[in-house]
Design a protein around this motif. Structure first.
Motif, PDB file in Angstrom:
ATOM      1  N   ARG A 141     -11.574   4.697   8.852  1.00  0.00           N
ATOM      2  CA  ARG A 141     -11.187   3.320   8.599  1.00  0.00           C
ATOM      3  C   ARG A 141      -9.991   2.963   9.474  1.00  0.00           C
ATOM      4  O   ARG A 141      -9.068   3.764   9.645  1.00  0.00           O
ATOM      5  CB  ARG A 141     -10.850   3.103   7.111  1.00  0.00           C
ATOM      6  CG  ARG A 141     -12.061   3.237   6.202  1.00  0.00           C
ATOM      7  CD  ARG A 141     -13.057   2.149   6.499  1.00  0.00           C
ATOM      8  NE  ARG A 141     -14.318   2.318   5.770  1.00  0.00           N
ATOM      9  CZ  ARG A 141     -15.423   2.823   6.280  1.00  0.00           C
ATOM     10  NH1 ARG A 141     -15.421   3.233   7.554  1.00  0.00           N
ATOM     11  NH2 ARG A 141     -16.525   2.927   5.582  1.00  0.00           N
ATOM     12  N   ARG A 170     -18.971  -4.951  13.694  1.00  0.00           N
ATOM     13  CA  ARG A 170     -17.794  -4.170  13.308  1.00  0.00           C
ATOM     14  C   ARG A 170     -17.141  -3.523  14.529  1.00  0.00           C
ATOM     15  O   ARG A 170     -15.912  -3.481  14.631  1.00  0.00           O
ATOM     16  CB  ARG A 170     -18.199  -3.106  12.286  1.00  0.00           C
ATOM     17  CG  ARG A 170     -18.527  -3.674  10.906  1.00  0.00           C
ATOM     18  CD  ARG A 170     -18.790  -2.565   9.913  1.00  0.00           C
ATOM     19  NE  ARG A 170     -19.036  -3.086   8.578  1.00  0.00           N
ATOM     20  CZ  ARG A 170     -20.223  -3.426   8.107  1.00  0.00           C
ATOM     21  NH1 ARG A 170     -21.302  -3.275   8.892  1.00  0.00           N
ATOM     22  NH2 ARG A 170     -20.372  -3.900   6.896  1.00  0.00           N
ATOM     23  N   GLY A 219     -24.917  -5.777  12.111  1.00  0.00           N
ATOM     24  CA  GLY A 219     -23.616  -5.744  11.455  1.00  0.00           C
ATOM     25  C   GLY A 219     -22.719  -4.636  11.980  1.00  0.00           C
ATOM     26  O   GLY A 219     -21.496  -4.803  12.072  1.00  0.00           O
ATOM     27  N   ALA A 220     -23.324  -3.497  12.352  1.00  0.00           N
ATOM     28  CA  ALA A 220     -22.530  -2.421  12.954  1.00  0.00           C
ATOM     29  C   ALA A 220     -21.962  -2.842  14.304  1.00  0.00           C
ATOM     30  O   ALA A 220     -20.814  -2.523  14.639  1.00  0.00           O
ATOM     31  CB  ALA A 220     -23.385  -1.163  13.098  1.00  0.00           C
ATOM     32  N   GLU A 235     -13.491  -2.329   6.008  1.00  0.00           N
ATOM     33  CA  GLU A 235     -14.528  -1.369   6.374  1.00  0.00           C
ATOM     34  C   GLU A 235     -14.695  -1.219   7.886  1.00  0.00           C
ATOM     35  O   GLU A 235     -15.691  -0.637   8.331  1.00  0.00           O
ATOM     36  CB  GLU A 235     -15.866  -1.790   5.757  1.00  0.00           C
ATOM     37  CG  GLU A 235     -15.877  -1.769   4.237  1.00  0.00           C
ATOM     38  CD  GLU A 235     -17.200  -2.231   3.664  1.00  0.00           C
ATOM     39  OE1 GLU A 235     -18.078  -2.609   4.490  1.00  0.00           O
ATOM     40  OE2 GLU A 235     -17.362  -2.208   2.438  1.00  0.00           O
ATOM     41  N   LEU A 236     -13.756  -1.732   8.663  1.00  0.00           N
ATOM     42  CA  LEU A 236     -13.867  -1.569  10.108  1.00  0.00           C
ATOM     43  C   LEU A 236     -13.706  -0.103  10.492  1.00  0.00           C
ATOM     44  O   LEU A 236     -12.871   0.609   9.935  1.00  0.00           O
ATOM     45  CB  LEU A 236     -12.802  -2.413  10.811  1.00  0.00           C
ATOM     46  CG  LEU A 236     -12.948  -3.930  10.708  1.00  0.00           C
ATOM     47  CD1 LEU A 236     -11.842  -4.624  11.483  1.00  0.00           C
ATOM     48  CD2 LEU A 236     -14.306  -4.388  11.195  1.00  0.00           C
ATOM     49  N   TRP A 278     -14.723  -6.936   3.912  1.00  0.00           N
ATOM     50  CA  TRP A 278     -15.425  -6.590   5.147  1.00  0.00           C
ATOM     51  C   TRP A 278     -14.449  -6.052   6.189  1.00  0.00           C
ATOM     52  O   TRP A 278     -14.769  -5.126   6.933  1.00  0.00           O
ATOM     53  CB  TRP A 278     -16.128  -7.823   5.696  1.00  0.00           C
ATOM     54  CG  TRP A 278     -17.008  -7.559   6.879  1.00  0.00           C
ATOM     55  CD1 TRP A 278     -18.306  -7.149   6.880  1.00  0.00           C
ATOM     56  CD2 TRP A 278     -16.629  -7.684   8.265  1.00  0.00           C
ATOM     57  NE1 TRP A 278     -18.774  -7.016   8.168  1.00  0.00           N
ATOM     58  CE2 TRP A 278     -17.759  -7.337   9.041  1.00  0.00           C
ATOM     59  CE3 TRP A 278     -15.463  -8.054   8.924  1.00  0.00           C
ATOM     60  CZ2 TRP A 278     -17.757  -7.357  10.427  1.00  0.00           C
ATOM     61  CZ3 TRP A 278     -15.446  -8.062  10.307  1.00  0.00           C
ATOM     62  CH2 TRP A 278     -16.585  -7.725  11.042  1.00  0.00           C
ATOM     63  N   GLY A 279     -13.245  -6.605   6.246  1.00  0.00           N
ATOM     64  CA  GLY A 279     -12.263  -6.136   7.217  1.00  0.00           C
ATOM     65  C   GLY A 279     -11.753  -4.740   6.913  1.00  0.00           C
ATOM     66  O   GLY A 279     -11.396  -3.999   7.830  1.00  0.00           O
ATOM     67  N   LEU A 332     -17.589   5.555  12.436  1.00  0.00           N
ATOM     68  CA  LEU A 332     -17.919   4.771  11.245  1.00  0.00           C
ATOM     69  C   LEU A 332     -17.447   5.429   9.961  1.00  0.00           C
ATOM     70  O   LEU A 332     -17.364   4.762   8.927  1.00  0.00           O
ATOM     71  CB  LEU A 332     -19.428   4.528  11.182  1.00  0.00           C
ATOM     72  CG  LEU A 332     -20.001   3.565  12.225  1.00  0.00           C
ATOM     73  CD1 LEU A 332     -21.516   3.537  12.151  1.00  0.00           C
ATOM     74  CD2 LEU A 332     -19.435   2.166  12.038  1.00  0.00           C
ATOM     75  N   ALA A 371     -15.266  -6.323  16.315  1.00  0.00           N
ATOM     76  CA  ALA A 371     -14.030  -6.697  15.640  1.00  0.00           C
ATOM     77  C   ALA A 371     -12.983  -5.599  15.746  1.00  0.00           C
ATOM     78  O   ALA A 371     -11.795  -5.879  15.959  1.00  0.00           O
ATOM     79  CB  ALA A 371     -14.322  -7.007  14.173  1.00  0.00           C
ATOM     80  N   ALA A 372     -13.393  -4.339  15.622  1.00  0.00           N
ATOM     81  CA  ALA A 372     -12.432  -3.235  15.721  1.00  0.00           C
ATOM     82  C   ALA A 372     -11.825  -3.157  17.113  1.00  0.00           C
ATOM     83  O   ALA A 372     -10.624  -2.889  17.265  1.00  0.00           O
ATOM     84  CB  ALA A 372     -13.113  -1.924  15.361  1.00  0.00           C
ATOM     85  N   VAL A 432     -13.283 -14.205  11.508  1.00  0.00           N
ATOM     86  CA  VAL A 432     -14.505 -13.802  10.804  1.00  0.00           C
ATOM     87  C   VAL A 432     -14.918 -14.962   9.916  1.00  0.00           C
ATOM     88  O   VAL A 432     -14.133 -15.434   9.082  1.00  0.00           O
ATOM     89  CB  VAL A 432     -14.279 -12.520   9.986  1.00  0.00           C
ATOM     90  CG1 VAL A 432     -15.589 -12.070   9.346  1.00  0.00           C
ATOM     91  CG2 VAL A 432     -13.714 -11.416  10.855  1.00  0.00           C
TER      92      VAL A 432
END
Length: 418
Positions: free
Chosen positions: A219, A85, A81-82, A110-111, A107-108, A216, A88-89, A100
Motif C-alpha cells: 500500500r 490504480r 481498474g488495476a 488501496e493504491l 479507493w485511494g 499490488l 494514480a499511484a 478521482v
C-alpha cells in the motif's frame, strides 16, 4: 591584389559580451517530475504507471499531455481498474495532482506501493559468490607453504626464497647508485566557486525516474491532499458539477502543477444515475473534457474506463465516446473455461505469466503529421501479476493432437499405396 576575405558580416557585439540568459534557459530548461519529451516529436509525455502500456501509445513511450485514453473492458473483471490504480499511484509518487471522479477515500487507500529494489540483494549475492571463489582458491594453495607437504611444497619454498634474495639485491643496488629523479610540478588547484561546483555536480546527478514499478500487495503512503476526490452527486445530471470542480482546481493550482484525471466506470449505475446516459448530458460533458485537455496541453491528462458489458460497442453512444477520446483500448479477458498454455510451456518463454486476455488497440493518439493513430490489431495479450501489468505479443501454442505428424512419422515410402 588584396587577400582580404569578402562578404564577412561584422559582429554586432564584442566577443566578450555574454550571451543573453533567455537562450541558455530555453535550451537547458528542466522538465517537471514524471515528464519527458516524446522521442518522435518532442511533445511532453507522462507515464501511465505501466511500462508495457507506455510502449503501445503510438511511439510516445508514454501518454502525451493534453490527451485522453479510453480503456474498455468486457466481462465482470477489473483489469481496467488495476491500470487506473497504477496510473494514480504513478501520479502520487511524481507529486502530481490526481483527481478521482465518483469514488471515495477507500479507493485511494488501496493504491499499490512501490516495489523494493533488489540491487542490494543482488550485490550481496555477488559478494557472497566472490567470497566463496576466494575461499576455494585460498584452500587450494594454502598448503603450498607448509613444510613437508610434498614436492609442490618444496618447490614453492624454493621459489619464495629466490624472490626474497632478488628483492634484497635490487634494494641494495638502487640504494648505492645515484639515480636522477624528476619531480612533477604540483597540479593547479581547481576552482571551487559556487558556480563551478554546480557545473561539476550537475552531470553526475541522476535524472528522476520517469516510471516506477508497483506491487499490488503493498500500500502506498499518501501525502495530505495528494488525491482530490470529486463526487458525482445523485441528481439528474451530475456531469456539469464534475466539470466545475475540475476547472476550479485548475485555476487555483500553480501553472507548474501537473494534473491527472481518472474517471472509473463511466456511466456505471453504481456511480451515475440512469439519466446521465442520455446523449444530451453525456456528449457536452465529453466535449468539455476535450476542450480542457486542449486548453491545458502541458498540465492535464485523462484516463477513463468504460464497461462494455452494460453498453455494447456496437451502440451509437459508445461510438461517440470513442470518437471524442484520443486513444481507445479494449480489454477482452479470457473466460475461465479456456485452456491457455501455462507458464514455461511450449506456448511461451520460461518465466512469463500466462496470458489472461486479449488487448485490442482501436486508436492511439496521433503522434506525427505522417499519420498514425490507427488501430494496432489484436495480436496483443495482457497478464496481471502481483507486481505488474504486462502487455506482449500473443501467439497460440502448437496443437498437441497429431503427435505422429509433428514427429514426421508415417511419411516414408512404405506407407504409400498405389
Amino acid at each position: 591584389m588584396s587577400f582580404r576575405k569578402r562578404n564577412i558580416p561584422l559582429p554586432s557585439t564584442s566577443p566578450n559580451t555574454p550571451e543573453p540568459a533567455s537562450s541558455k534557459s530555453s535550451f537547458g530548461s528542466t522538465q517537471a517530475p514524471g515528464v519527458r519529451p516524446s522521442p518522435l516529436d518532442g511533445r511532453p509525455t507522462t507515464s501511465t504507471g505501466t511500462q508495457t502500456l507506455d510502449d503501445l501509445l503510438g511511439g510516445h513511450a508514454g501518454l502525451p499531455l493534453g490527451n485522453s485514453l479510453l480503456i474498455e473492458e468486457n466481462g465482470t473483471t477489473d483489469f481496467a481498474g488495476a491500470l487506473l490504480r497504477f496510473y494514480a499511484a504513478e501520479g502520487v509518487v511524481q507529486g502530481h495532482k490526481v483527481h478521482v471522479v465518483g469514488l471515495g477515500e477507500g479507493w485511494g487507500r488501496e493504491l499499490p506501493g512501490l516495489t523494493g529494489s533488489s540491487d542490494g540483494d543482488s550485490g550481496k549475492r555477488g559478494a557472497t559468490k566472490g567470497d566463496k571463489e576466494r575461499m576455494k582458491i585460498a584452500w587450494r594453495y594454502e598448503r603450498l607453504g607448509e613444510a613437508g607437504s610434498g614436492s609442490r611444497g618444496g618447490i614453492a619454498l624454493s621459489l619464495l626464497a629466490f624472490m626474497n634474495i632478488y628483492k634484497t639485491m635490487t634494494f641494495n643496488i638502487s640504494k648505492s647508485c645515484s639515480l636522477l629523479t624528476y619531480t612533477a610540478p604540483p597540479k593547479p588547484t581547481p576552482d571551487r566557486s559556487p558556480n563551478q561546483a554546480t557545473q561539476d555536480q550537475s552531470p553526475t546527478t541522476p535524472p528522476p525516474a520517469f516510471s516506477h514499478t508497483f506491487d499490488l500487495t503493498k500500500r502506498l503512503s499518501l501525502a495530505p491532499n495528494s488525491l482530490n476526490y470529486i463526487p458525482a452527486p445523485s441528481i439528474s445530471n451530475p456531469l456539469p458539477t464534475i466539470i466545475t470542480s475540475l476547472q476550479q482546481s485548475l485555476r487555483t493550482s500553480p501553472p507548474q502543477t501537473l494534473h491527472r484525471l481518472l474517471i472509473p466506470s463511466l456511466l456505471s449505475p453504481l456511480l451515475y444515475p440512469p439519466s446521465s446516459t442520455h446523449p444530451t448530458f453525456l456528449l457536452p460533458f465529453l466535449h468539455t473534457l476535450r476542450a480542457l485537455l486542449r486548453t491545458h496541453p502541458n498540465q492535464l491528462s485523462l484516463i477513463l474506463t468504460f464497461p462494455l458489458s452494460l453498453h455494447p460497442r456496437s451502440s451509437g453512444l459508445v461510438r461517440w465516446i470513442e470518437t471524442l477520446a484520443d486513444g481507445v483500448l479494449e480489454l477482452a479477458p479470457f473466460p475461465h473455461s479456456i485452456d491457455v498454455a501455462p507458464t514455461g510451456s511450449k506456448g511461451g518463454k520460461r518465466g512469463e505469466e500466462a496470458p489472461q486476455g486479449i488487448l485490442k488497440v482501436h486508436k492511439v493518439p496521433v503522434v506525427t503529421e505522417k499519420g498514425g493513430g490507427g488501430g494496432g490489431g489484436d495480436d496483443w495479450a495482457f497478464s496481471l501479476s502481483r507486481r505488474r501489468f504486462v502487455v506482449r505479443m500473443f501467439s497460440l501454442p502448437p496443437v498437441d493432437g497429431d503427435v505422429e505428424a509433428q514427429k514426421g512419422e508415417g511419411s516414408g515410402k512404405g506407407d504409400m499405396e498405389f
